[in-house]
Design an enzyme around this catalytic site. Sequence first.
Site, PDB file in Angstrom:
ATOM      1  N   LYS A   1      23.569  43.002  68.358  1.00  8.62           N
ATOM      2  CA  LYS A   1      22.771  42.316  67.278  1.00  8.62           C
ATOM      3  C   LYS A   1      23.309  41.751  66.313  1.00  8.62           C
ATOM      4  CE  LYS A   1      21.941  46.907  65.031  1.00  8.62           C
ATOM      5  NZ  LYS A   1      21.207  48.443  64.950  1.00  8.62           N
TER       6      LYS A   1
ATOM      7  N   ARG B   1      11.501  56.243  63.010  1.00  7.58           N
ATOM      8  CA  ARG B   1      11.312  55.005  63.014  1.00  7.58           C
ATOM      9  C   ARG B   1      10.333  53.966  64.086  1.00  7.58           C
ATOM     10  NH1 ARG B   1      17.262  52.173  62.568  1.00  7.58           N
ATOM     11  NH2 ARG B   1      17.015  52.800  64.773  1.00  7.58           N
TER      12      ARG B   1
ATOM     13  N   HIS C   1      16.482  57.475  69.711  1.00 14.13           N
ATOM     14  CA  HIS C   1      17.734  56.777  68.495  1.00 14.13           C
ATOM     15  C   HIS C   1      18.349  58.655  67.923  1.00 14.13           C
ATOM     16  CE1 HIS C   1      21.069  54.067  67.408  1.00 14.13           C
ATOM     17  NE2 HIS C   1      20.390  54.295  65.983  1.00 14.13           N
TER      18      HIS C   1
ATOM     19  N   ARG D   1      24.879  53.435  73.621  1.00  9.83           N
ATOM     20  CA  ARG D   1      24.516  52.022  73.313  1.00  9.83           C
ATOM     21  C   ARG D   1      25.660  52.226  72.188  1.00  9.83           C
ATOM     22  NH1 ARG D   1      19.430  54.696  73.735  1.00  9.83           N
ATOM     23  NH2 ARG D   1      19.887  54.822  71.152  1.00  9.83           N
TER      24      ARG D   1
ATOM     25  N   TYR E   1      31.328  36.249  34.460  1.00  7.45           N
ATOM     26  CA  TYR E   1      30.364  36.510  33.457  1.00  7.45           C
ATOM     27  C   TYR E   1      30.322  38.066  33.057  1.00  7.45           C
ATOM     28  CZ  TYR E   1      27.944  32.215  36.276  1.00  7.45           C
ATOM     29  OH  TYR E   1      27.893  30.707  37.407  1.00  7.45           O
TER      30      TYR E   1
ATOM     31  N   CYS F   1      30.879  36.062  41.543  1.00  3.17           N
ATOM     32  CA  CYS F   1      30.063  35.395  41.058  1.00  3.17           C
ATOM     33  C   CYS F   1      29.314  34.509  42.844  1.00  3.17           C
ATOM     34  CB  CYS F   1      31.043  33.917  40.638  1.00  3.17           C
ATOM     35  SG  CYS F   1      31.463  34.313  38.873  1.00  3.17           S
ATOM     36  N   MET F   2      28.746  33.672  42.820  1.00  3.65           N
ATOM     37  CA  MET F   2      28.062  33.212  44.661  1.00  3.65           C
ATOM     38  C   MET F   2      28.642  32.475  45.129  1.00  3.65           C
ATOM     39  SD  MET F   2      25.737  30.197  45.015  1.00  3.65           S
ATOM     40  CE  MET F   2      23.539  31.300  44.497  1.00  3.65           C
ATOM     41  N   ASP F   3      29.811  32.041  44.495  1.00  5.17           N
ATOM     42  CA  ASP F   3      30.864  31.328  44.899  1.00  5.17           C
ATOM     43  C   ASP F   3      32.364  31.673  44.815  1.00  5.17           C
ATOM     44  OD1 ASP F   3      29.529  29.007  45.616  1.00  5.17           O
ATOM     45  OD2 ASP F   3      29.027  28.843  43.546  1.00  5.17           O
TER      46      ASP F   3
END
Length: 372
Positions: free
Chosen positions: A33, A131, A163, A219, A261, A308-310
């Site tokens: 998954k 759950r 589980h 599993r 930043y 930062c983002m990048d």
Amino acid sequence: MWQAEVRVDLDAIRANVTRLRSGTSAELMAVVKGDGYGHGMLPAARAALDAGADWLGVCTLDEALTLRRAGVTAPVLAWLLAPGLPLHEGVAADVDLSAASLDQLAELVAAGRQAGKRVRLHLKLDTGLARGGATAADWPALLDAAAKAQADDLVEVVGVWSHFAYADAPGHPTIDRQIAVFTEGLEVAERAGIRPRYRHLANSAATLTRPDAHFDLVRPGIAVYGLSPVAGETFGLRPAMSARARVMLTKRVPMGTGVSYGHTYLTERETTLAVVPLGYADGVPRDASNVGPVRLAGRNRTIAGRVCMDQFVLDCGDDPVAAGDVATLFGSGADGEPTADDWAEAVGTINYEIVTRFGGVRVPRVYDGTGE
């Protein structure tokens, strides 16, 4: 020439599955998954099957159908099924599906009728995770309805499962309690006429530490990818993923320079900064600001300032670093580089999250051990 990449060692996945199979007489479901925990679902699935995995496990119907469309014929179980999905497509593709309520069972029966095939059904019991799964109070009614559907040849109850909540803490008292609840649930199922071929409870941690919880099928998920579910233990597993990028730019700056930043990092002396073109859009946690470990030019360093983002920045002092040098965020640790566990500890999460974040549109996965 590459800018950034995630490398996945498929031979490591094969070795891990071999290691896991050696510790059990049960069949083994490799859980793929979440795009194979960030490693790529299809390559990871094929490597696991190469090494002897009997089943594949996924959350969503789309994941299961992707496996089938790719030509994977091994048994596949999908268990996270919201109302209104085209479940008949899963039934038609011979995907095993899970139910934990009367409504889910009714929807699966309807899907089987639409597909013109008997549903391969796994019934899930909540043994203490609170759950997914039917509660002990709701379990008898679900069993009775499933037994009737099976008698009418609408479903085949292939499995009963649950589980663990705390298997990653060996010795925790909830583990024994959940095994006991599961065993009792199986006895209730037998009295209702449900005798599944597969009883399954063990995740990675229980596969490695609790053979009494193996039943007919285990599993493992994270262990397939070489990461341990138990802190401080490796179990002989081989991490399969590494993440790295080439330095984009270096520059000399004076003492007292604010970096990134908010200037949450100030240089303590004249120093060389290295800019690495990876950020939170690529999987680097923003929480790694000022704490994330990265290996560059033979030394492990700490991210300087905010992620930062990048991109992020490393303070390299007077070490000789240059544009194009390789910065390794994490790997197996064999060459001294940080590991996914090191990153998890630094940012206050688990190794599962670290590897699952990486490998997307901007950061290609490169596979080793393909045999090509």
